[in-house]
Design a protein around this motif. Structure first.
Motif, PDB file in Angstrom:
ATOM      1  N   PRO A 165       0.796  -1.240   0.000  1.00  0.00           N
ATOM      2  CA  PRO A 165       0.000   0.000   0.000  1.00  0.00           C
ATOM      3  C   PRO A 165       0.825   1.285   0.000  1.00  0.00           C
ATOM      4  CG  PRO A 165      -0.824  -1.534   1.652  1.00  0.00           C
ATOM      5  CD  PRO A 165       0.470  -2.090   1.141  1.00  0.00           C
ATOM      6  N   THR A 166       2.064   1.213   0.484  1.00  0.00           N
ATOM      7  CA  THR A 166       2.877   2.426   0.569  1.00  0.00           C
ATOM      8  C   THR A 166       3.991   2.473  -0.480  1.00  0.00           C
ATOM      9  OG1 THR A 166       4.318   1.400   2.229  1.00  0.00           O
ATOM     10  CG2 THR A 166       2.439   2.699   3.038  1.00  0.00           C
ATOM     11  N   THR A 167       4.016   1.499  -1.364  1.00  0.00           N
ATOM     12  CA  THR A 167       5.047   1.457  -2.396  1.00  0.00           C
ATOM     13  C   THR A 167       4.549   2.185  -3.641  1.00  0.00           C
ATOM     14  OG1 THR A 167       5.832  -0.674  -1.568  1.00  0.00           O
ATOM     15  CG2 THR A 167       6.511  -0.048  -3.791  1.00  0.00           C
ATOM     16  N   PRO A 168       5.284   3.213  -4.098  1.00  0.00           N
ATOM     17  CA  PRO A 168       4.882   3.924  -5.315  1.00  0.00           C
ATOM     18  C   PRO A 168       4.886   2.977  -6.520  1.00  0.00           C
ATOM     19  CG  PRO A 168       6.634   5.107  -4.163  1.00  0.00           C
ATOM     20  CD  PRO A 168       6.492   3.781  -3.499  1.00  0.00           C
ATOM     21  N   ALA A 169       4.037   3.246  -7.487  1.00  0.00           N
ATOM     22  CA  ALA A 169       3.902   2.386  -8.664  1.00  0.00           C
ATOM     23  C   ALA A 169       5.234   2.189  -9.381  1.00  0.00           C
ATOM     24  CB  ALA A 169       2.865   2.964  -9.623  1.00  0.00           C
ATOM     25  N   ASP A 170       6.066   3.209  -9.433  1.00  0.00           N
ATOM     26  CA  ASP A 170       7.337   3.080 -10.146  1.00  0.00           C
ATOM     27  C   ASP A 170       8.390   2.310  -9.344  1.00  0.00           C
ATOM     28  OD1 ASP A 170       7.748   5.101  -8.270  1.00  0.00           O
ATOM     29  OD2 ASP A 170       8.990   6.302  -9.609  1.00  0.00           O
ATOM     30  N   GLN A 171       8.030   1.877  -8.133  1.00  0.00           N
ATOM     31  CA  GLN A 171       8.951   1.108  -7.291  1.00  0.00           C
ATOM     32  C   GLN A 171       8.454  -0.309  -7.019  1.00  0.00           C
ATOM     33  OE1 GLN A 171      12.038   2.176  -6.192  1.00  0.00           O
ATOM     34  NE2 GLN A 171      11.599   3.798  -7.664  1.00  0.00           N
ATOM     35  N   LEU A 172       7.375  -0.715  -7.684  1.00  0.00           N
ATOM     36  CA  LEU A 172       6.809  -2.045  -7.434  1.00  0.00           C
ATOM     37  C   LEU A 172       7.800  -3.162  -7.720  1.00  0.00           C
ATOM     38  CD1 LEU A 172       3.150  -1.646  -8.712  1.00  0.00           C
ATOM     39  CD2 LEU A 172       3.953  -1.807  -6.349  1.00  0.00           C
ATOM     40  N   HIS A 173       8.717  -2.935  -8.651  1.00  0.00           N
ATOM     41  CA  HIS A 173       9.724  -3.955  -8.968  1.00  0.00           C
ATOM     42  C   HIS A 173      10.588  -4.307  -7.763  1.00  0.00           C
ATOM     43  CE1 HIS A 173      11.952  -0.202  -9.481  1.00  0.00           C
ATOM     44  NE2 HIS A 173      13.016  -0.917  -9.207  1.00  0.00           N
ATOM     45  N   THR A 174      10.692  -3.400  -6.803  1.00  0.00           N
ATOM     46  CA  THR A 174      11.514  -3.668  -5.620  1.00  0.00           C
ATOM     47  C   THR A 174      10.893  -4.744  -4.729  1.00  0.00           C
ATOM     48  OG1 THR A 174      10.481  -1.939  -4.273  1.00  0.00           O
ATOM     49  CG2 THR A 174      12.383  -1.291  -5.610  1.00  0.00           C
ATOM     50  N   LEU A 175       9.633  -5.070  -4.958  1.00  0.00           N
ATOM     51  CA  LEU A 175       8.954  -6.086  -4.155  1.00  0.00           C
ATOM     52  C   LEU A 175       9.102  -7.501  -4.736  1.00  0.00           C
ATOM     53  CD1 LEU A 175       5.650  -4.159  -3.354  1.00  0.00           C
ATOM     54  CD2 LEU A 175       7.741  -4.301  -1.982  1.00  0.00           C
ATOM     55  N   LEU A 176       9.725  -7.633  -5.899  1.00  0.00           N
ATOM     56  CA  LEU A 176       9.895  -8.954  -6.519  1.00  0.00           C
ATOM     57  C   LEU A 176      10.840  -9.821  -5.683  1.00  0.00           C
ATOM     58  CD1 LEU A 176      10.270  -7.854 -10.231  1.00  0.00           C
ATOM     59  CD2 LEU A 176       8.279  -8.925  -9.147  1.00  0.00           C
ATOM     60  N   PRO A 177      10.605 -11.135  -5.674  1.00  0.00           N
ATOM     61  CA  PRO A 177      11.446 -12.022  -4.851  1.00  0.00           C
ATOM     62  C   PRO A 177      12.932 -11.926  -5.162  1.00  0.00           C
ATOM     63  CG  PRO A 177       9.592 -13.246  -5.759  1.00  0.00           C
ATOM     64  CD  PRO A 177       9.563 -11.865  -6.363  1.00  0.00           C
ATOM     65  N   ILE A 178      13.285 -11.703  -6.414  1.00  0.00           N
ATOM     66  CA  ILE A 178      14.705 -11.658  -6.774  1.00  0.00           C
ATOM     67  C   ILE A 178      15.431 -10.501  -6.078  1.00  0.00           C
ATOM     68  CG2 ILE A 178      14.548 -10.237  -8.854  1.00  0.00           C
ATOM     69  CD1 ILE A 178      16.467 -12.391 -10.122  1.00  0.00           C
ATOM     70  N   ASN A 179      14.708  -9.475  -5.696  1.00  0.00           N
ATOM     71  CA  ASN A 179      15.328  -8.344  -5.003  1.00  0.00           C
ATOM     72  C   ASN A 179      15.624  -8.641  -3.543  1.00  0.00           C
ATOM     73  OD1 ASN A 179      15.426  -6.497  -7.192  1.00  0.00           O
ATOM     74  ND2 ASN A 179      13.226  -6.267  -7.012  1.00  0.00           N
ATOM     75  N   ASN A 180      15.174  -9.785  -3.046  1.00  0.00           N
ATOM     76  CA  ASN A 180      15.446 -10.183  -1.670  1.00  0.00           C
ATOM     77  C   ASN A 180      16.623 -11.142  -1.552  1.00  0.00           C
ATOM     78  OD1 ASN A 180      13.278  -8.753  -0.406  1.00  0.00           O
ATOM     79  ND2 ASN A 180      11.882 -10.221  -1.313  1.00  0.00           N
ATOM     80  N   LEU A 181      17.308 -11.398  -2.654  1.00  0.00           N
ATOM     81  CA  LEU A 181      18.429 -12.332  -2.639  1.00  0.00           C
ATOM     82  C   LEU A 181      19.735 -11.624  -2.305  1.00  0.00           C
ATOM     83  CD1 LEU A 181      17.785 -14.383  -5.888  1.00  0.00           C
ATOM     84  CD2 LEU A 181      17.232 -15.013  -3.552  1.00  0.00           C
ATOM     85  N   ASN A 182      20.616 -12.352  -1.637  1.00  0.00           N
ATOM     86  CA  ASN A 182      21.961 -11.806  -1.481  1.00  0.00           C
ATOM     87  C   ASN A 182      22.755 -12.173  -2.733  1.00  0.00           C
ATOM     88  OD1 ASN A 182      23.178 -14.419  -1.170  1.00  0.00           O
ATOM     89  ND2 ASN A 182      22.514 -14.434   0.960  1.00  0.00           N
ATOM     90  N   LEU A 183      23.925 -11.641  -2.890  1.00  0.00           N
ATOM     91  CA  LEU A 183      24.694 -11.803  -4.128  1.00  0.00           C
ATOM     92  C   LEU A 183      25.005 -13.263  -4.436  1.00  0.00           C
ATOM     93  CD1 LEU A 183      26.044 -10.498  -6.521  1.00  0.00           C
ATOM     94  CD2 LEU A 183      28.080 -10.142  -5.114  1.00  0.00           C
ATOM     95  N   SER A 184      25.392 -14.043  -3.440  1.00  0.00           N
ATOM     96  CA  SER A 184      25.746 -15.439  -3.713  1.00  0.00           C
ATOM     97  C   SER A 184      24.528 -16.244  -4.173  1.00  0.00           C
ATOM     98  CB  SER A 184      26.397 -16.096  -2.491  1.00  0.00           C
ATOM     99  OG  SER A 184      25.493 -16.134  -1.415  1.00  0.00           O
ATOM    100  N   ASP A 185      23.343 -15.976  -3.591  1.00  0.00           N
ATOM    101  CA  ASP A 185      22.129 -16.667  -4.041  1.00  0.00           C
ATOM    102  C   ASP A 185      21.755 -16.242  -5.458  1.00  0.00           C
ATOM    103  OD1 ASP A 185      21.835 -18.081  -1.684  1.00  0.00           O
ATOM    104  OD2 ASP A 185      20.462 -16.617  -0.799  1.00  0.00           O
ATOM    105  N   LEU A 186      21.943 -14.967  -5.762  1.00  0.00           N
ATOM    106  CA  LEU A 186      21.645 -14.475  -7.100  1.00  0.00           C
ATOM    107  C   LEU A 186      22.556 -15.134  -8.134  1.00  0.00           C
ATOM    108  CD1 LEU A 186      19.996 -12.576  -8.861  1.00  0.00           C
ATOM    109  CD2 LEU A 186      21.673 -10.788  -8.373  1.00  0.00           C
ATOM    110  N   ILE A 187      23.835 -15.250  -7.832  1.00  0.00           N
ATOM    111  CA  ILE A 187      24.782 -15.899  -8.746  1.00  0.00           C
ATOM    112  C   ILE A 187      24.429 -17.373  -8.912  1.00  0.00           C
ATOM    113  CG2 ILE A 187      27.187 -16.637  -8.988  1.00  0.00           C
ATOM    114  CD1 ILE A 187      27.932 -13.914  -7.689  1.00  0.00           C
ATOM    115  N   ARG A 188      24.083 -18.044  -7.810  1.00  0.00           N
ATOM    116  CA  ARG A 188      23.703 -19.460  -7.867  1.00  0.00           C
ATOM    117  C   ARG A 188      22.477 -19.646  -8.751  1.00  0.00           C
ATOM    118  NH1 ARG A 188      20.072 -21.953  -4.881  1.00  0.00           N
ATOM    119  NH2 ARG A 188      20.062 -20.317  -3.315  1.00  0.00           N
ATOM    120  N   PHE A 189      21.549 -18.707  -8.695  1.00  0.00           N
ATOM    121  CA  PHE A 189      20.345 -18.796  -9.505  1.00  0.00           C
ATOM    122  C   PHE A 189      20.627 -18.488 -10.974  1.00  0.00           C
ATOM    123  CE2 PHE A 189      16.748 -16.563 -11.478  1.00  0.00           C
ATOM    124  CZ  PHE A 189      15.842 -17.606 -11.501  1.00  0.00           C
ATOM    125  N   LEU A 190      21.441 -17.462 -11.229  1.00  0.00           N
ATOM    126  CA  LEU A 190      21.663 -17.017 -12.602  1.00  0.00           C
ATOM    127  C   LEU A 190      22.701 -17.836 -13.371  1.00  0.00           C
ATOM    128  CD1 LEU A 190      21.569 -13.142 -12.224  1.00  0.00           C
ATOM    129  CD2 LEU A 190      19.837 -14.637 -13.208  1.00  0.00           C
TER     130      LEU A 190
END
Length: 70
Positions: free
Chosen positions: A33-58
């Protein structure tokens, strides 16, 4: 039918990222409810990963993309 498919996809995506689906859902719905429309992408699960998890996934995705190139 469709609701079960959405829930299954959501749960599988969270598990793939190592994220607790219910914690993520609660946090996201709290922030939504408090997230501006242009910031909705920040709520995606991939934005909650640390760098090592992101590398493991990608890494496998990048490997397939590079080795399947004609």
């Amino acid at each position: 039918g469709k609701s079960l498919a959405i829930l299954s996809s959501f749960t599988a995506t969270c598990q793939q990222f190592g994220i607790n689906p219910w914690t993520y859902l609660r946090d996201t719905l709290t922030k939504l409810p408090t997230t501006p429309a242009d910031q909705l992408h920040t709520l995606l699960p991939i934005n909650n990963l640390n760098l090592s998890d992101l590398i493991r996934f990608l890494a496998p995705v990048l490997y397939r993309a590079l080795t399947d190139y004609p």
